[in-house]
Design a protein around this motif. Structure first.
Motif, short mmCIF file in Angstrom:
data_model
loop_
_atom_site.label_atom_id
_atom_site.label_comp_id
_atom_site.label_asym_id
_atom_site.label_seq_id
_atom_site.Cartn_x
_atom_site.Cartn_y
_atom_site.Cartn_z
N HIS A 120 0.83 -1.20 0.00
CA HIS A 120 0.00 0.00 0.00
C HIS A 120 0.87 1.26 0.00
N GLU A 121 1.87 1.27 0.87
CA GLU A 121 2.77 2.43 0.97
C GLU A 121 3.56 2.64 -0.32
N SER A 122 4.04 1.54 -0.91
CA SER A 122 4.81 1.63 -2.16
C SER A 122 3.94 2.08 -3.32
N LEU A 123 2.69 1.62 -3.36
CA LEU A 123 1.75 2.07 -4.40
C LEU A 123 1.53 3.58 -4.31
N LYS A 124 1.38 4.08 -3.08
CA LYS A 124 1.18 5.53 -2.89
C LYS A 124 2.43 6.30 -3.34
N ASP A 125 3.61 5.78 -2.98
CA ASP A 125 4.87 6.44 -3.37
C ASP A 125 5.01 6.54 -4.89
N VAL A 126 4.68 5.46 -5.58
CA VAL A 126 4.90 5.40 -7.03
C VAL A 126 3.74 6.01 -7.82
N LEU A 127 2.50 5.73 -7.40
CA LEU A 127 1.34 6.16 -8.18
C LEU A 127 0.71 7.46 -7.69
N ASP A 129 -0.80 9.73 -3.82
CA ASP A 129 -1.54 9.59 -2.55
C ASP A 129 -3.02 9.25 -2.74
N HIS A 130 -3.52 9.37 -3.97
CA HIS A 130 -4.93 9.07 -4.21
C HIS A 130 -5.22 7.56 -4.11
N VAL A 131 -4.18 6.74 -4.19
CA VAL A 131 -4.37 5.29 -4.17
C VAL A 131 -4.91 4.86 -2.81
N GLN A 132 -6.04 4.16 -2.84
CA GLN A 132 -6.65 3.65 -1.62
C GLN A 132 -6.87 2.15 -1.72
N GLN A 133 -6.77 1.48 -0.58
CA GLN A 133 -7.10 0.06 -0.54
C GLN A 133 -8.61 -0.08 -0.67
N ALA A 134 -9.06 -0.98 -1.54
CA ALA A 134 -10.49 -1.17 -1.75
C ALA A 134 -10.89 -2.62 -1.49
N GLY A 135 -10.13 -3.29 -0.65
CA GLY A 135 -10.38 -4.70 -0.34
C GLY A 135 -9.07 -5.46 -0.33
N SER A 136 -9.09 -6.62 0.30
CA SER A 136 -7.88 -7.44 0.31
C SER A 136 -8.22 -8.86 0.76
N LEU A 137 -7.30 -9.75 0.51
CA LEU A 137 -7.35 -11.11 1.06
C LEU A 137 -5.95 -11.39 1.57
N VAL A 138 -5.86 -11.76 2.85
CA VAL A 138 -4.56 -12.09 3.43
C VAL A 138 -4.62 -13.53 3.94
N GLY A 139 -3.88 -14.41 3.29
CA GLY A 139 -3.84 -15.81 3.68
C GLY A 139 -2.42 -16.27 3.89
N PRO A 140 -2.20 -17.55 4.20
CA PRO A 140 -0.85 -18.05 4.44
C PRO A 140 -0.02 -18.19 3.17
N GLU A 141 -0.67 -18.45 2.01
CA GLU A 141 0.08 -18.67 0.76
C GLU A 141 0.16 -17.43 -0.11
N PHE A 145 -4.55 -7.58 -3.16
CA PHE A 145 -4.73 -6.19 -2.75
C PHE A 145 -5.53 -5.46 -3.84
N ASP A 146 -6.75 -5.06 -3.52
CA ASP A 146 -7.58 -4.31 -4.45
C ASP A 146 -7.33 -2.83 -4.20
N ASN A 156 6.71 -0.48 -15.97
CA ASN A 156 7.77 0.28 -15.31
C ASN A 156 7.38 0.64 -13.88
N GLN A 157 6.12 1.03 -13.68
CA GLN A 157 5.63 1.35 -12.33
C GLN A 157 5.62 0.10 -11.45
N ILE A 158 5.21 -1.02 -12.02
CA ILE A 158 5.21 -2.29 -11.27
C ILE A 158 6.64 -2.61 -10.81
N PHE A 159 7.60 -2.42 -11.71
CA PHE A 159 9.00 -2.67 -11.38
C PHE A 159 9.45 -1.78 -10.21
N LYS A 160 9.07 -0.48 -10.25
CA LYS A 160 9.44 0.46 -9.18
C LYS A 160 8.80 0.05 -7.84
N ILE A 161 7.54 -0.38 -7.90
CA ILE A 161 6.83 -0.81 -6.68
C ILE A 161 7.54 -2.03 -6.08
#
Length: 201
Positions: A120-127, A129-141, A145-146, A156-161
């Motif tokens: 989330h923090e890296s997305l905000k840095d690269v894309l 501050d408007h980027v917001q989390q809109a859902g997620s799933l956190v499991g063991p495997e 991140f929506d 290129n942005q994905i690489f930076k993130i």
């Protein structure tokens, strides 16, 4: 949901102690047996209940002649319901159990939970501050991140993130949990996520 609960003790909210305890002795408050699952409510538990996109802990409730495999945990109005299967023994003859989570599974979930915050923090840095989390799933495997963003994220942005997150991983920062008053935590820089409900502490 029409099945009746078998009451063992006076009902009360379950005391969640999973931030500090991986196993503990607990009293059975009530239980019920359906075709699909056995459901058990304890007075206290180390089991994290599914919440905010994060899956619940799994593990065991055990006694000398009793073994219950916990497959899911849900928080219903403060009662943590442990769903699972009886492997040995019977519920009529047990009042106190050793409740123990699968620690390696919990550690995997914790790593992915931390990774969602780093992402989330890296997305905000690269894309931006408007980027917001809109859902997620956190499991063991895995984690999912929506997010809200107005265009397709470029390669290129994905690489930076990825680069930002990998740098943090490689610095091997110690992660610790502190329970604080909500307002105090916010003053010290804790971030609350939009749409999440937070307790007073």
């Amino acid at each position: 949901d029409g099945l009746k609960w078998k009451m063992v003790l006076e009902p009360l909210p379950t005391n969640f102690l999973g931030y500090t305890d991986k196993s503990l002795k607990a009293k059975i408050i009530k239980y019920r047996i359906s075709d699909k699952f056995v459901e058990i409510v304890l007075d206290q538990t180390p089991f994290y209940a599914e919440s905010g996109g994060q899956v619940s802990d799994k593990g065991y409730l055990q006694d000398d002649n009793f073994s219950f495999k916990v497959e899911d945990v849900q928080n219903k109005n403060g009662e943590y319901i442990h769903y699972g299967f009886l492997e040995s023994g019977n519920l009529e003859s047990v009042n106190i159990v050793e409740a123990e989570i699968d620690i390696s599974r919990r550690d995997s979930i914790r790593r992915n939970h931390t990774a969602t915050h780093l992402l989330h923090e890296s997305l905000k840095d690269v894309l931006g501050d408007h980027v917001q989390q809109a859902g997620s799933l956190v499991g063991p495997e895995l984690l999912r991140f929506d997010l809200t963003h107005y265009e397709k994220i470029s390669q290129n942005q994905i690489f930076k993130i990825q680069e930002k997150i990998n740098k943090i991983f490689l610095s091997n920062i110690n992660v610790s949990t502190e329970i604080k008053d909500y307002e105090q935590a916010c003053k010290e820089g804790a971030l609350g996520l939009f749409g999440e409900k937070y307790d007073d502490s």
